[in-house]
Design a protein around this motif. Structure first.
Motif, PDB file in Angstrom:
ATOM      1  N   LEU A 138       0.863  -1.180   0.000  1.00  0.00           N
ATOM      2  CA  LEU A 138       0.000   0.000   0.000  1.00  0.00           C
ATOM      3  C   LEU A 138       0.896   1.226   0.000  1.00  0.00           C
ATOM      4  N   ARG A 139       0.867   2.010  -1.051  1.00  0.00           N
ATOM      5  CA  ARG A 139       1.681   3.214  -1.129  1.00  0.00           C
ATOM      6  C   ARG A 139       1.010   4.327  -0.353  1.00  0.00           C
ATOM      7  N   LYS A 140       1.801   5.036   0.426  1.00  0.00           N
ATOM      8  CA  LYS A 140       1.246   6.081   1.278  1.00  0.00           C
ATOM      9  C   LYS A 140       0.738   7.254   0.463  1.00  0.00           C
ATOM     10  N   ASP A 141       1.329   7.470  -0.715  1.00  0.00           N
ATOM     11  CA  ASP A 141       0.936   8.624  -1.503  1.00  0.00           C
ATOM     12  C   ASP A 141      -0.192   8.326  -2.482  1.00  0.00           C
ATOM     13  N   GLN A 155       5.052  -8.904  -5.281  1.00  0.00           N
ATOM     14  CA  GLN A 155       5.831  -8.319  -4.185  1.00  0.00           C
ATOM     15  C   GLN A 155       7.257  -8.869  -4.184  1.00  0.00           C
ATOM     16  N   ASN A 156       7.409 -10.143  -4.475  1.00  0.00           N
ATOM     17  CA  ASN A 156       8.757 -10.714  -4.562  1.00  0.00           C
ATOM     18  C   ASN A 156       9.578 -10.031  -5.649  1.00  0.00           C
ATOM     19  N   ILE A 157       8.930  -9.749  -6.775  1.00  0.00           N
ATOM     20  CA  ILE A 157       9.611  -9.033  -7.854  1.00  0.00           C
ATOM     21  C   ILE A 157       9.946  -7.612  -7.411  1.00  0.00           C
ATOM     22  N   HIS A 158       8.994  -6.992  -6.693  1.00  0.00           N
ATOM     23  CA  HIS A 158       9.209  -5.642  -6.211  1.00  0.00           C
ATOM     24  C   HIS A 158      10.417  -5.584  -5.265  1.00  0.00           C
ATOM     25  N   THR A 184       6.603  -1.931   1.470  1.00  0.00           N
ATOM     26  CA  THR A 184       7.639  -2.460   2.357  1.00  0.00           C
ATOM     27  C   THR A 184       8.984  -2.474   1.640  1.00  0.00           C
ATOM     28  N   GLU A 185      10.019  -2.281   2.420  1.00  0.00           N
ATOM     29  CA  GLU A 185      11.392  -2.377   1.913  1.00  0.00           C
ATOM     30  C   GLU A 185      12.259  -3.013   2.988  1.00  0.00           C
ATOM     31  N   ILE A 195      14.112  -2.447   8.228  1.00  0.00           N
ATOM     32  CA  ILE A 195      12.833  -2.862   7.650  1.00  0.00           C
ATOM     33  C   ILE A 195      11.900  -1.661   7.660  1.00  0.00           C
ATOM     34  N   TYR A 196      11.363  -1.331   6.502  1.00  0.00           N
ATOM     35  CA  TYR A 196      10.483  -0.182   6.354  1.00  0.00           C
ATOM     36  C   TYR A 196       9.080  -0.663   6.006  1.00  0.00           C
ATOM     37  N   VAL A 197       8.101  -0.212   6.742  1.00  0.00           N
ATOM     38  CA  VAL A 197       6.699  -0.519   6.467  1.00  0.00           C
ATOM     39  C   VAL A 197       5.919   0.789   6.483  1.00  0.00           C
TER      40      VAL A 197
END
Length: 628
Positions: A138-141, A155-158, A184-185, A195-197
């Motif tokens: 889910l993108r915040k922007d 998501q795995n590709i991302h 997520t990153e 870890i970024y969420v």
């Protein structure tokens, strides 16, 4: 490569590593060295070089591998060449600082140990805790919270870093009805990761995810920032397989009581967790007492809190102005402060042109509190030094270099011979300014556009007594005649006030011929100087006598005074001339019988061996037995 193959490594990877090894360990190293030599020849104020050969090879084979140490040997030889280039610069007297910014920790690879990447493991844990198995991007922007950005596969590709490929994959597979999007990153390139969420998460869920990262994903340590509501200070919560802890309270349990930098490592981890860009969790592959883990495929790593990776080293000149040390070790803030101190103010400007660069001179001030007072009551450190007009063995004239030699040994009083004083460069005053000392200068002869002579410098109260040329009687002068080496010689007499005691200091520079020296010594030992009523103990006579211990002048002096180099029990007299390869002892310090000798030194360093054709003679004296 052959060693790696015989050790069970992949042949293709070993062969592909050959050009990388050559490029990093040889080609890049040589290019950097060439650049440093060019910059030194130009006289740039600061030159920084980074040699990554050992670091890269240690990542590949491990920090203790022969392969990594092979890279170190090449770096050592390159540093030696750079050091020689720095000494040959015509524009600056360079310092060469050698340091590492980290150590290397032997590691195991997380993907090899666990059979999956850290990205996959983190993804699995997050998927199990964030509102359903597939709600991951889910993108915040975004304007539409329910817009579908991808499923588990995309998501795995991302996570591989390809947003374009991820978008294309979503068009092929189509959305699923139960998906929300959370961006997520995972950034993990060694034993430390973040870890970024992009989602507000309940604190209880934060703790649950951290615990599962330890238990399910086998992450050795997970950290997260927290506030201390009682004191208002910052803290960090830590999860390991031993339980949940709080820093700084539980620093021993988290880092181990044997950690060499326990307090600083604890403070750094807390500060890291509170960094604005650190993400939701910090993951660490290091735990005390267990094998260190790197989140990438490598056998050596750094950036974590481990004992080896937080160790480093620094080889610095002995007079580097280090302040605010953390116990008995350096941090990089200390190195930065020291560099700025030597360079002057951070915003100072310099004029760069085809000639020598103009710069503010470094300050080598010798404070009284750092010398006599710290050594004890009525203790005195004296240096006698023939500075050869500040012209070194390399032919370079440098007043700053001479002042630096003096400052390194923090003397209370300095007797200098062969000072060159010209209109544009008054060496006596310049050295005194550099050292923040008082000075008396005695010119002995007129040279082209200037004068030549001796001086006494000190931070103690200084009273001038007299200074004159040591001229023998007219009949003897006629007998000596115009020998080719005869030139004016003299002596300078001053008195110091040391803790209420008046100390007589006489410095001289005697002639080159035996007849000259005998006549000059007779004058020094007359009632106009040493044996007169004004010259009361304690008495110190020092300087360049141009005479070794077997010659008559030396023997005449030792009939009245004591040679400090023979008074110290167990001390072997040290030679002072000539510079790089001293072969004779012609610089002397003589003292009265009540003055005790504590220490004698003739430092032979890379700096003293090149700064003049003489080495400095340094002596620590105890005047407490003298009445007064």
């Amino acid at each position: 490569s052959a060693r790696g193959v015989f050790g069970g490594r992949n042949l293709r990877k070993e062969l592909s590593f050959v050009p990388i090894r050559v490029a990093v360990s040889v080609l890049l190293r040589e290019l950097v060295a060439i650049g440093v030599k060019i910059d030194a020849a130009r006289g740039l104020p600061v030159i920084h070089a980074n040699f990554v050969g050992y670091d890269e090879q240690a990542h590949r084979r491990g920090p203790q591998s022969r392969f990594a140490h092979w890279g170190l040997r090449g770096i050592d030889k390159t540093i030696a060449r750079i050091w020689k280039s720095a000494r040959q610069s015509q524009y600056r007297d360079y310092d060469v600082w050698i340091y590492s910014d980290h150590g290397q920790q032997a590691t195991r690879s997380y993907p090899v140990e666990q059979g999956e990447s850290i990205h996959t493991a983190v993804h699995r844990v997050l998927t199990a805790n964030l509102d359903g198995p597939n709600e991951m991007v889910l993108r915040k922007d975004t304007n539409a919270a329910d817009e579908i950005y991808g499923n588990l596969e995309s998501q795995n590709i991302h996570l591989l870093g390809s947003r374009g490929l991820s978008s294309w994959f979503r068009r092929i597979t189509g959305p699923r009805s139960n998906e929300r999007l959370v961006d997520t990153e995972v950034a993990a390139m060694g034993p430390l990761g973040f870890i970024y969420v992009d989602l507000e998460i309940d604190p209880a869920v934060h703790a649950s995810i951290a615990q599962q990262l330890v238990s399910d994903a086998r992450v050795p340590m997970v950290l997260r920032a927290c506030e201390n509501s009682e004191s208002g200070g910052i803290q960090a919560r830590v999860w390991t397989d031993d339980g949940e802890f709080l820093l700084p309270q539980d620093k021993i349990a988290v880092l181990g009581e044997d950690h060499p930098f326990l307090d600083d490592a604890c403070d750094d981890l807390i500060a890291l967790c509170h960094h604005p860009y650190v993400g939701s969790w910090v993951i660490s592959g290091w735990r005390p007492g267990k094998p260190s883990i790197s989140f990438r495929i490598e056998n050596g790593a750094h950036a974590g809190p481990g004992e080896a990776e937080t160790h480093a080293f620094a080889l610095l000149p002995g007079d580097t102005p280090l302040a605010d040390l953390h116990g008995n070790y350096l941090r990089f803030a200390n190195l930065r402060s020291a560099a700025l101190s030597l360079l002057g103010e951070p915003d100072s400007t310099e004029e760069i042109g085809p000639g020598p660069f103009r710069q503010e001179r470094p300050r080598f001030a010798i404070a009284a509190t750092k010398s006599g007072q710290e050594r004890g009551r009525r203790r005195l450190r004296l240096m006698t030094y023939n500075i050869h007009g500040c012209v070194g063995m390399d032919g370079k004239l440098s007043v700053e270099r001479t002042a630096r030699v003096i400052a390194q040994y923090q003397p209370d009083v300095v007797a200098l011979q062969e000072l060159d004083v010209r209109e544009e460069t008054h060496q006596a005053n310049l050295i005194a300014e550099e050292l923040a000392m008082q000075i008396h200068f005695h010119p002995l002869k007129q040279i082209e556009q200037g004068r030549f002579g001796n001086a006494i410098l000190t931070h103690f109260p200084l009273h001038f007594v007299k200074a004159e040329q040591l001229l023998p009687p007219v009949s003897l002068r006629q007998k000596i005649g115009g020998a080719p080496f005869n030139e004016p010689r003299g002596a300078l007499w001053a008195q110091l006030e040391v803790d209420g005691l008046t100390v007589n200091i006489i410095t001289t520079h005697l002639g080159l011929t035996a007849k000259e020296r005998r006549a000059q010594a007779d004058i020094l030992l007359s009632d106009e100087w040493l044996t007169g009523p004004e010259c009361r103990e304690p008495v110190i006579v020092c300087g360049d006598f141009n005479a070794v211990a077997t010659q008559p002048v030396y023997k005449r002096m030792t009939e009245v005074l004591n040679d400090v180099q023979t008074q110290l029990q167990g001390h072997v007299p040290m030679r002072t001339f000539a510079g790089r390869y001293p072969t004779v002892r012609i610089d002397h310090v003589f003292v009265d019988s009540q003055t005790a000798v504590i220490k004698v030194d003739v430092p032979r360093t890379s700096l003293t061996k090149v700064a003049s054709d003489h080495l400095p003679l340094i002596v620590d004296l105890d005047l407490s037995a003298v009445a007064g």
